[in-house]
Write an enzyme that holds these catalytic residues in place. Structure first.
Site, short mmCIF file in Angstrom:
data_model
loop_
_atom_site.label_atom_id
_atom_site.label_comp_id
_atom_site.label_asym_id
_atom_site.label_seq_id
_atom_site.Cartn_x
_atom_site.Cartn_y
_atom_site.Cartn_z
N THR A 1 35.59 22.32 60.19
CA THR A 1 36.36 21.86 59.02
C THR A 1 37.63 21.10 59.40
O THR A 1 38.36 20.66 58.51
CB THR A 1 36.76 23.05 58.15
OG1 THR A 1 37.56 23.96 58.93
CG2 THR A 1 35.53 23.77 57.62
N LYS A 2 37.90 20.95 60.68
CA LYS A 2 39.17 20.36 61.09
C LYS A 2 39.15 18.84 60.97
O LYS A 2 38.11 18.21 60.81
CB LYS A 2 39.51 20.79 62.52
CG LYS A 2 39.75 22.29 62.66
CD LYS A 2 40.87 22.76 61.77
CE LYS A 2 41.28 24.21 62.02
NZ LYS A 2 40.31 25.20 61.49
N ASN A 3 40.33 18.24 61.09
CA ASN A 3 40.46 16.79 60.91
C ASN A 3 39.68 16.02 61.97
O ASN A 3 39.18 14.92 61.69
CB ASN A 3 41.93 16.39 60.95
CG ASN A 3 42.72 16.97 59.80
OD1 ASN A 3 42.40 18.04 59.29
ND2 ASN A 3 43.76 16.26 59.36
#
Length: 375
Positions: free
Chosen positions: A179-181
């Site tokens: 889910t990270k950038n």
């Protein structure tokens, strides 16, 4: 259904992983090395070491500090469990500190009380990609307290130093979780200005070996390796490194998508009574990792999330304060001054869907669903 944070994977990302699968080398190798070089260049920091999670990066930084058993490590109570568990697994005593109501980052006032009581190290968490107040780093520096930055949300966050990369701290620890950038599925990295820490990390991440398999293979050197410390198994496989590399290569595009969604959220939510954003005004240096709102006092959050789910919108909570969780109730210490801000906000925060592919119409739908759920 408007999902909370689906991966923003394109054909270039897929091709990068397929190329690695066809390369004949699946564990840490060329892609891992290149990810480290790319990340160091992007962040303008001397050293980047890839690991299999941000948690492993933090544990590596604390292993390098070699704090004595029972050392008091300050951790903001508003964070994911890993921020405190990494030092705790090495024998430290987590000391949980209150947060600032506007940012959910560590409160300078809370740190002041904790420093008076004594701290041996400090974890700083850049919640939702919003940088911690520089005064906090200054206070820790003046007190001689080493700082490890939990930058899981903070790529590409900027503060007074430029892009957050561990400048002036022990290290910054990043996450490439799904889910990270920059999403590699799993993975993380440690960045630092300290060459000795970088050398330590490259050995510690693979059982304390003096040379990794890829380097032995690449260099054609069959000299027996040695084990020089009791390390961990935390190296990053090449397929995950390749995906993270591909996403890092288009981070500006991904960030622009996040920023556009955040701006539209803020414009829409201005007309939803008694709902405030974290922070109240958008931080121009934020990585826009999460869209956190504070619900009106007395709101039944579970009823709101159920209504939004029925309307086709998935939400999240970031985070339950650590001192509300069972293990920390038994094993952590609350810093002097307590946690009144965290306790007051804990039942009221809600994270709305945010990712680079979120369309304007979807943002509008989320805001309408929230308003109707509150009504």
């Amino acid at each position: 259904m408007i999902e909370f944070s689906p991966p923003a994977v394109n054909e270039d990302d897929i091709a990068a992983v397929v190329r690695t699968l066809r390369s004949g080398w699946l564990t840490s190798g060329r892609e891992c090395e290149q990810l480290e070089a790319d990340l160091a260049e992007y962040l303008q920091v001397p050293h980047a070491v890839a690991l299999n999670s941000c948690t492993a990066a933090m544990e590596t930084a604390f292993a390098y500090l070699d704090l004595p058993a029972g050392a008091r490590v300050g951790v903001p109570t508003w964070t994911f469990a890993a921020s405190a568990l990494a030092p705790a697994r090495l024998g430290a005593q987590p000391v949980l500190l209150d947060v600032d109501a506007d940012t959910l980052n560590l409160s300078p006032e809370a740190l002041d009380h904790a420093l008076d009581a004594g701290l041996d190290a400090l974890v700083l968490v850049h919640v939702a990609g919003n940088a911690v107040d520089p005064i906090v780093r200054k206070m820790a520096g003046e007190a001689g307290v080493p700082v490890v930055e939990d930058a899981a949300h903070a790529l590409p966050t900027t503060d007074d130093r430029g892009l957050v990369a561990g400048q002036g701290s022990v290290a910054a620890c990043f996450s490439f979780y799904a889910t990270k950038n920059v999403a590699g599925g799993e993975g993380g990295a440690l960045t630092t200005e300290d060459p000795e820490l970088a050398t330590f990390a490259r050995s510690y991440r693979l059982h304390g070996l003096t040379r990794e398999t890829w380097r032995r293979f690449r260099d054609g050197d069959d000299t027996p390796h040695d084990v020089i410390m009791a390390g961990i198994k935390a190296n990053l496989p090449d397929p995950l490194a390749a995906l993270a590399r591909a996403q890092l290569g288009r981070i500006a595009e991904l960030q622009a998508g996040r920023r556009a969604a955040v701006d539209r959220y803020r414009a829409n939510l201005a007309s939803v009574p008694a709902v405030t954003c974290i922070p109240p005004e958008r931080d121009p240096g934020s990585a826009d990792h999460l869209m956190i709102v504070v619900l009106p006092e007395g709101t039944d959050r579970r009823a709101v999330t159920a209504a939004m789910e029925s309307a086709g919108v998935r939400t999240g909570v970031h985070f339950p304060p650590l001192h509300h969780l069972s293990w920390f109730e038994d094993h952590a210490e609350i810093a002097p001054g307590g946690t009144p801000v965290a306790d007051a906000l804990a039942p009221r925060v809600l994270s709305l869907p945010l990712h680079p592919l979120l369309a304007e119409a979807e943002v509008d739908t989320v805001c309408q669903a929230l308003a109707e759920a509150l009504d």
